[in-house]
Structure formats: C-alpha cells, structure tokens
Design a protein around this motif. Structure first.
Motif, PDB file in Angstrom:
ATOM      1  N   LEU A  40       0.894  -1.152   0.038  1.00  0.00           N
ATOM      2  CA  LEU A  40       0.095  -0.048   0.014  1.00  0.00           C
ATOM      3  C   LEU A  40       0.680   1.161  -0.021  1.00  0.00           C
ATOM      4  CD1 LEU A  40      -2.728  -1.196   2.574  1.00  0.00           C
ATOM      5  CD2 LEU A  40      -2.975  -1.240   0.122  1.00  0.00           C
ATOM      6  N   PRO A  41       0.386   2.280  -0.349  1.00  0.00           N
ATOM      7  CA  PRO A  41      -0.695   2.434  -1.413  1.00  0.00           C
ATOM      8  C   PRO A  41      -0.435   1.606  -2.555  1.00  0.00           C
ATOM      9  CG  PRO A  41       0.314   4.413  -1.591  1.00  0.00           C
ATOM     10  CD  PRO A  41       0.996   3.637  -0.492  1.00  0.00           C
ATOM     11  N   THR A  42      -1.615   1.184  -3.454  1.00  0.00           N
ATOM     12  CA  THR A  42      -1.329   0.379  -4.829  1.00  0.00           C
ATOM     13  C   THR A  42      -1.243   1.131  -5.818  1.00  0.00           C
ATOM     14  OG1 THR A  42      -3.937   0.573  -5.026  1.00  0.00           O
ATOM     15  CG2 THR A  42      -3.191  -1.368  -3.922  1.00  0.00           C
ATOM     16  N   ASP A  43      -1.271   2.567  -5.933  1.00  0.00           N
ATOM     17  CA  ASP A  43      -0.822   3.295  -6.891  1.00  0.00           C
ATOM     18  C   ASP A  43       0.673   3.434  -7.242  1.00  0.00           C
ATOM     19  OD1 ASP A  43      -0.628   4.952  -4.926  1.00  0.00           O
ATOM     20  OD2 ASP A  43      -1.718   6.558  -5.707  1.00  0.00           O
ATOM     21  N   ILE A  44       1.082   4.084  -8.325  1.00  0.00           N
ATOM     22  CA  ILE A  44       2.534   4.266  -8.563  1.00  0.00           C
ATOM     23  C   ILE A  44       3.080   5.172  -7.696  1.00  0.00           C
ATOM     24  CG2 ILE A  44       4.295   4.874 -10.395  1.00  0.00           C
ATOM     25  CD1 ILE A  44       2.142   4.091 -12.415  1.00  0.00           C
ATOM     26  N   ALA A  45       4.254   4.693  -7.089  1.00  0.00           N
ATOM     27  CA  ALA A  45       5.104   5.664  -6.159  1.00  0.00           C
ATOM     28  C   ALA A  45       6.141   6.368  -7.179  1.00  0.00           C
ATOM     29  CB  ALA A  45       5.916   4.585  -4.974  1.00  0.00           C
ATOM     30  N   ASN A  46       6.116   7.485  -7.157  1.00  0.00           N
ATOM     31  CA  ASN A  46       6.928   8.550  -7.740  1.00  0.00           C
ATOM     32  C   ASN A  46       8.095   9.239  -6.842  1.00  0.00           C
ATOM     33  OD1 ASN A  46       5.698   8.289 -10.461  1.00  0.00           O
ATOM     34  ND2 ASN A  46       3.872   9.220  -9.341  1.00  0.00           N
ATOM     35  N   ILE A  47       9.143   8.870  -7.380  1.00  0.00           N
ATOM     36  CA  ILE A  47      10.412   9.417  -6.893  1.00  0.00           C
ATOM     37  C   ILE A  47      11.298  10.177  -7.677  1.00  0.00           C
ATOM     38  CG2 ILE A  47      10.341   7.931  -4.727  1.00  0.00           C
ATOM     39  CD1 ILE A  47      12.724   6.446  -5.822  1.00  0.00           C
ATOM     40  N   CYS A  48      12.087  11.072  -7.224  1.00  0.00           N
ATOM     41  CA  CYS A  48      12.870  12.002  -8.235  1.00  0.00           C
ATOM     42  C   CYS A  48      14.124  11.295  -8.382  1.00  0.00           C
ATOM     43  CB  CYS A  48      13.099  13.205  -7.803  1.00  0.00           C
ATOM     44  SG  CYS A  48      11.679  14.276  -7.608  1.00  0.00           S
ATOM     45  N   GLY A  92      16.200  12.223  -5.728  1.00  0.00           N
ATOM     46  CA  GLY A  92      15.775  12.025  -4.289  1.00  0.00           C
ATOM     47  C   GLY A  92      16.278  11.137  -3.564  1.00  0.00           C
ATOM     48  N   SER A  93      15.516  10.585  -2.468  1.00  0.00           N
ATOM     49  CA  SER A  93      15.893   9.406  -1.785  1.00  0.00           C
ATOM     50  C   SER A  93      15.369   8.083  -1.751  1.00  0.00           C
ATOM     51  CB  SER A  93      15.576   9.983  -0.181  1.00  0.00           C
ATOM     52  OG  SER A  93      16.171  11.367   0.360  1.00  0.00           O
ATOM     53  N   PRO A  94      15.903   7.066  -1.330  1.00  0.00           N
ATOM     54  CA  PRO A  94      15.335   5.689  -1.543  1.00  0.00           C
ATOM     55  C   PRO A  94      13.945   5.673  -0.803  1.00  0.00           C
ATOM     56  CG  PRO A  94      17.707   5.484  -0.994  1.00  0.00           C
ATOM     57  CD  PRO A  94      17.197   7.129  -0.752  1.00  0.00           C
ATOM     58  N   ILE A  95      13.079   4.577  -1.309  1.00  0.00           N
ATOM     59  CA  ILE A  95      11.754   4.752  -0.943  1.00  0.00           C
ATOM     60  C   ILE A  95      11.595   3.210  -0.208  1.00  0.00           C
ATOM     61  CG2 ILE A  95      10.930   3.846  -3.069  1.00  0.00           C
ATOM     62  CD1 ILE A  95       8.242   5.290  -2.380  1.00  0.00           C
ATOM     63  N   ASP A  96      10.906   3.094   1.016  1.00  0.00           N
ATOM     64  CA  ASP A  96      10.608   1.742   1.482  1.00  0.00           C
ATOM     65  C   ASP A  96       9.204   1.575   0.982  1.00  0.00           C
ATOM     66  OD1 ASP A  96      12.826   1.852   2.897  1.00  0.00           O
ATOM     67  OD2 ASP A  96      11.707   2.706   4.913  1.00  0.00           O
ATOM     68  N   LEU A  97       9.063  -0.069   0.858  1.00  0.00           N
ATOM     69  CA  LEU A  97       7.980  -0.641   0.292  1.00  0.00           C
ATOM     70  C   LEU A  97       7.573  -1.656   1.567  1.00  0.00           C
ATOM     71  CD1 LEU A  97       8.620  -1.647  -3.150  1.00  0.00           C
ATOM     72  CD2 LEU A  97       7.769   0.311  -2.267  1.00  0.00           C
ATOM     73  N   GLU A  98       6.156  -1.591   1.974  1.00  0.00           N
ATOM     74  CA  GLU A  98       5.842  -2.340   3.163  1.00  0.00           C
ATOM     75  C   GLU A  98       4.856  -3.187   2.791  1.00  0.00           C
ATOM     76  OE1 GLU A  98       7.055  -1.740   6.177  1.00  0.00           O
ATOM     77  OE2 GLU A  98       7.964   0.352   6.131  1.00  0.00           O
ATOM     78  N   ALA A  99       5.164  -4.384   3.325  1.00  0.00           N
ATOM     79  CA  ALA A  99       4.179  -5.667   3.320  1.00  0.00           C
ATOM     80  C   ALA A  99       3.036  -5.461   4.348  1.00  0.00           C
ATOM     81  CB  ALA A  99       5.056  -6.840   3.343  1.00  0.00           C
ATOM     82  N   VAL A 154       0.130 -14.388  -3.364  1.00  0.00           N
ATOM     83  CA  VAL A 154       0.953 -13.534  -4.064  1.00  0.00           C
ATOM     84  C   VAL A 154       0.354 -11.980  -3.988  1.00  0.00           C
ATOM     85  CG1 VAL A 154       1.988 -12.754  -6.376  1.00  0.00           C
ATOM     86  CG2 VAL A 154       1.645 -15.206  -5.547  1.00  0.00           C
ATOM     87  N   SER A 155       1.246 -10.821  -3.709  1.00  0.00           N
ATOM     88  CA  SER A 155       0.668  -9.679  -3.404  1.00  0.00           C
ATOM     89  C   SER A 155       0.339  -8.883  -4.803  1.00  0.00           C
ATOM     90  CB  SER A 155       1.738  -8.812  -2.636  1.00  0.00           C
ATOM     91  OG  SER A 155       2.778  -8.540  -3.346  1.00  0.00           O
ATOM     92  N   ASN A 156      -0.164  -8.022  -4.639  1.00  0.00           N
ATOM     93  CA  ASN A 156      -0.446  -6.847  -5.692  1.00  0.00           C
ATOM     94  C   ASN A 156       1.026  -6.598  -6.342  1.00  0.00           C
ATOM     95  OD1 ASN A 156      -0.354  -5.260  -3.217  1.00  0.00           O
ATOM     96  ND2 ASN A 156      -0.404  -3.748  -4.630  1.00  0.00           N
ATOM     97  N   VAL A 157       0.865  -6.037  -7.417  1.00  0.00           N
ATOM     98  CA  VAL A 157       2.290  -5.411  -8.008  1.00  0.00           C
ATOM     99  C   VAL A 157       2.509  -3.892  -7.812  1.00  0.00           C
ATOM    100  CG1 VAL A 157       3.425  -5.008 -10.244  1.00  0.00           C
ATOM    101  CG2 VAL A 157       2.122  -7.109  -9.982  1.00  0.00           C
ATOM    102  N   LYS A 158       3.723  -3.745  -7.374  1.00  0.00           N
ATOM    103  CA  LYS A 158       3.725  -2.159  -6.786  1.00  0.00           C
ATOM    104  C   LYS A 158       4.654  -1.689  -7.931  1.00  0.00           C
ATOM    105  CE  LYS A 158       3.930   1.294  -4.149  1.00  0.00           C
ATOM    106  NZ  LYS A 158       2.763   2.455  -4.285  1.00  0.00           N
ATOM    107  N   ILE A 159       4.409  -0.618  -8.590  1.00  0.00           N
ATOM    108  CA  ILE A 159       5.411  -0.030  -9.580  1.00  0.00           C
ATOM    109  C   ILE A 159       6.256   1.292  -8.982  1.00  0.00           C
ATOM    110  CG2 ILE A 159       5.670   1.097 -11.976  1.00  0.00           C
ATOM    111  CD1 ILE A 159       3.303  -0.494 -12.553  1.00  0.00           C
ATOM    112  N   VAL A 160       7.388   1.397  -8.932  1.00  0.00           N
ATOM    113  CA  VAL A 160       8.107   2.474  -8.447  1.00  0.00           C
ATOM    114  C   VAL A 160       8.688   3.038  -9.818  1.00  0.00           C
ATOM    115  CG1 VAL A 160      10.077   3.499  -7.237  1.00  0.00           C
ATOM    116  CG2 VAL A 160       8.820   1.421  -6.299  1.00  0.00           C
ATOM    117  N   ARG A 161       8.236   4.629  -9.978  1.00  0.00           N
ATOM    118  CA  ARG A 161       8.827   5.445 -10.978  1.00  0.00           C
ATOM    119  C   ARG A 161       9.813   6.277 -10.450  1.00  0.00           C
ATOM    120  NH1 ARG A 161       5.836  10.400 -13.906  1.00  0.00           N
ATOM    121  NH2 ARG A 161       7.365  10.530 -15.623  1.00  0.00           N
ATOM    122  N   VAL A 162      11.002   6.103 -11.078  1.00  0.00           N
ATOM    123  CA  VAL A 162      11.995   7.210 -10.710  1.00  0.00           C
ATOM    124  C   VAL A 162      12.134   8.276 -11.911  1.00  0.00           C
ATOM    125  CG1 VAL A 162      14.564   7.486 -10.511  1.00  0.00           C
ATOM    126  CG2 VAL A 162      13.575   5.595  -9.475  1.00  0.00           C
TER     127      VAL A 162
END
Length: 432
Positions: free
Chosen positions: A29-37, A40-47, A113-121
């Motif tokens: 969560l959240p299920t939408d795309i995570a956007n970072i620059c 920017g800084s690393p991002i944590d993905l939580e199960a 299996v979890s949902n797919v999480k997309i990280v966009r840099v």
C-alpha cells in the motif's frame, strides 16, 4: 461397487475437486505508482498482511525486469519492508510472496502473491532534437521557440522533480506543400463506389500525416466506397509543413425501385410481387434466398410463403446503378382443417369414409391417422396421405369385417405447409 448397507443407490462419489491455498490478503500500500525523483531518496515498500491465517508469515520479495511478465527473487529480501535504492530514471516492478513457512514459499499452491507495486524514478536530464517548418514553434515550459538554436530550460514536473531539458531546434523554410488527386464520382445517386486517390505529394518530406475531415486516415493514399460529399484534407509532412484542401464527389441521376405496400395473407395463399422501376433494370436479385426459388433473373415473383418475412429486391440498371426496396409479408398461421364427427359407410357415395379434410396447400399432408375402438384397439391406421381423399380414409371395417355402429376414437397428425405438425384427437360416430 456398493459397499454400504441398504441396497442400491446409497453410495456417494465426489469428482473433480480442486484445492486452493487459503491465506491472508497480501498488499503493498498504497497500490498506485510511487513516484520519486532521480536526485531524491530511496523509498521503503511495506508488506501489509490482512488476516491472521498465517501464524508465522514468511515473505520473499521479487522484482520483474519485463513489466511483470516474469519475476526474480531478490536475494536476502525476506523482511516485511524492502527499500528501493536504485535512483536511475525508469520504472521498477515489485511484489512479494507470502507463506506460513519458508518451504511453502517455493510451492505455488501453498503461497499467496501480493499486488504489483510500480516505482517510477523520474529522469532529471532530457535532450530533445526536433526540426519544424517555418511558422511553427516548439513549446517548452512557458516558452515558445520558433528559430533555429539550442535552448535549455529548467522545469518542475507535476510531482515536484527538477527536470533540465535541452532543445536542439532547427527551423526550415515552408516548401509550399501540394498534392495531385485522382477522383472518381459515384456511379449512381447515393451509391458508395466513388474513390479519391492521392497520386503524388509535391514539395514535402515523408512520412506524411493525412487527416480527412479532421480524422487521421488509416489508408490515406486511397479512399474507396465513397458517396457524394466534400472531403477536407489536411496533409502534414514530417516537419509540420502542411496543405489544406477540399475534394468533392458529385451524384449522378437517381435510380429507384418500388415494391408497393406490405402484404397480409393466410398460410397457403400466394403472393405476387411486381416491382416498378424509375428506369429500366437489367439484373434482379431477391432475398432471402432460402425462402424463394428465384434469386437472380426474376423481375417479378409469385410464391406461397410459409412464414412472415421481409423480402428485398436489389436491382441493377443498364448503367450499373443499384437500387433496393423491401416489403414485409405477414403470414397468418391459420390451420384450415375439417374433421367430421360421423360417417355412414353404406356405399351410397355420400360420406362413406372417415378422413381428414382441409384447404391445400395450407395442409401439406396427413402424417398419420389412427382409429381406435372403445377398448383401445387399433381398427384403422394410415400414414403419409393427402387430405380430402376419401379413398385413403377409414371405411368402417377392421380386418375385413364391418364394425358395428358406435363411437370410435381418432388420433391424427397433420403436417402443414410451414412443416408444423399438430396432433388432433376426438371421437367419430360410425352410423350404419
């Protein structure tokens, strides 16, 4: 085999049973795309585990390098939190496997299996190289550039990332684009056999974008099956130089056919269709083909319909024009059957036989006529014969002997013109 007591019919068999893993819901969560620059800084993905079915939940994070088609385990990524550290511009796909113990993580039938999480840099540096026709401009940020040069702008993306864009722009002179068209008008009024073809485009640079009536054309070089109308063309070459022009197709004289008013007939009655043409016609095609005997070459029709239907004539004039008209024929499904309730087989030539009477061709045939005595014994049986023919009916005898006066039961299967078979039954009195 019956192994249970109680005789036949007390065994129970179960087949085709499928078992599926029952476990908690695995989410990122959240299920939408995570956007970072990119800077920017690393991002944590939580199960996030919803449910308490697993007392000792085990996690294995995975990454896909082909947009979710295949997945690869991330070495050592078995905690409930995974940190994305790659800050190179692009899209990154993650998910995790969830099971009650480590061995079940390897079994697709024992894990969730979890949902797919997309990280966009978001990429920071961009270079754009473009060439435009004279009179056009390139929009970059709040600026419009219409002269040859190299321009750099610092922009801010919608998610707040810095974006530095370098534009290498070349402006070329407008070469006065032009086009040569081959035009064929429709052969008949409202006929869709006109065509427009682009013979050549002059002074432009391929590839071309061709819009017809403000829509991008799928086959821009040639348009077929066109009616009379004005077609607006906008042709743009690879640099944006454009031509706007209009091509018109014209209608010739009108060719029509008229079949008249709709018909209403009883089953077995005939229909006569005599079309009227505005100019002489050479070719005639009637439809539906499965309901009439003549599909081509018949100017008129005389037929006996078996059911309600829409009939269409497509006619072709001597000059190749095509006209159509339709007429609806409604068939009333009346059953014109008469079954006498008595007969007197005394050979006086009047009412000597018991049979089925009715209108033809409303009735096609009698499939079967059976007469039974009061005890249910068959005294007469006849199959596949025509109505109104007393010679095929019952003469009041059975096995060569005259039967006494009395009431007898009859069963008749009557087949009509539309192939509908109806069973009639009743009684008939034999009078001596």
């Amino acid at each position: 085999q019956n192994n249970a007591p109680g005789g036949i019919g007390n065994d129970l068999a179960l087949d085709n049973i499928t078992f599926r893993p029952c476990g908690p819901e695995a989410l990122i969560l959240p299920t939408d795309i995570a956007n970072i620059c990119e800077d920017g800084s690393p991002i944590d993905l939580e199960a996030t585990i919803v449910g308490n079915q697993y007392t000792t939940p085990n996690v294995q994070w995975q990454q896909s390098f082909d947009e979710g088609m295949t997945w690869t385990n991330i070495a050592g990524a078995t905690d409930l939190t995974y940190t994305h550290t790659d800050l190179s511009g692009g899209f990154y796909y993650y998910r995790y496997l969830l099971a009650n113990d480590p061995s079940n993580l390897l079994n697709a039938k024992c894990r969730v299996v979890s949902n797919v999480k997309i990280v966009r840099v978001v990429q920071k540096f961009y270079t754009i190289v473009d060439t435009l026709c004279e009179g056009l401009s390139f929009s970059l940020g709040n600026n419009l550039y219409s002269e040859t040069g190299i321009y750099t702008d610092s922009l801010l993306t919608a998610i707040g990332c810095d974006s530095i864009v370098t534009l290498d722009l070349t402006i070329i002179p407008d070469a006065n684009l032009d086009a040569v068209f081959n035009v064929n008008d429709p052969s008949c009024t409202d006929f869709l056999d006109g065509s427009i073809q682009i013979d050549s485009i002059i002074n432009g640079s391929a590839p071309y974008s061709i819009y017809i009536n403000n829509e991008l054309a799928a086959n821009p070089g040639s348009l077929f099956n066109l009616g009379a109308a004005t077609y607006n063309y906008r042709i743009t070459d690879r640099y944006g130089c454009s031509l706007e022009t209009a091509v018109s197709l014209q209608n010739p004289g009108l060719f029509t056919v008229e079949l008249g008013q709709d018909w209403q007939v009883d089953l077995g009655e005939s229909v006569q269709l005599n079309p009227l043409f505005s100019t002489p016609a050479d070719v005639f095609a009637w439809s539906p083909a499965n309901l009439i005997e003549c599909q081509t070459g018949c100017e008129s029709l005389n037929f006996t319909p078996t059911g309600s239907a829409l009939y269409t004539l497509t006619a072709t004039s001597a000059t190749g024009c095509i006209a159509t008209d339709s007429i609806y024929v409604e068939v009333n499904k009346v059953r014109k059957v008469y079954i006498p309730n008595s007969f007197s087989p005394n050979f006086d030539g009047i009412n000597d036989h018991f049979t089925i009477f009715g209108a033809t061709p409303n009735i096609r045939q009698i499939d079967e006529l059976m007469v039974l005595d009061r005890w249910g014994g068959i005294v007469f049986e006849q199959q596949s014969f025509l109505p109104n023919d007393e010679s095929t009916g019952w003469d009041g005898t059975a096995r060569g002997k005259q039967l006494p006066t009395g009431t007898y039961i009859f069963l008749a299967k009557v087949r009509f013109l539309d192939e509908v078979v109806i069973l009639y039954s009743g009684d008939v009195t034999l009078i001596r």
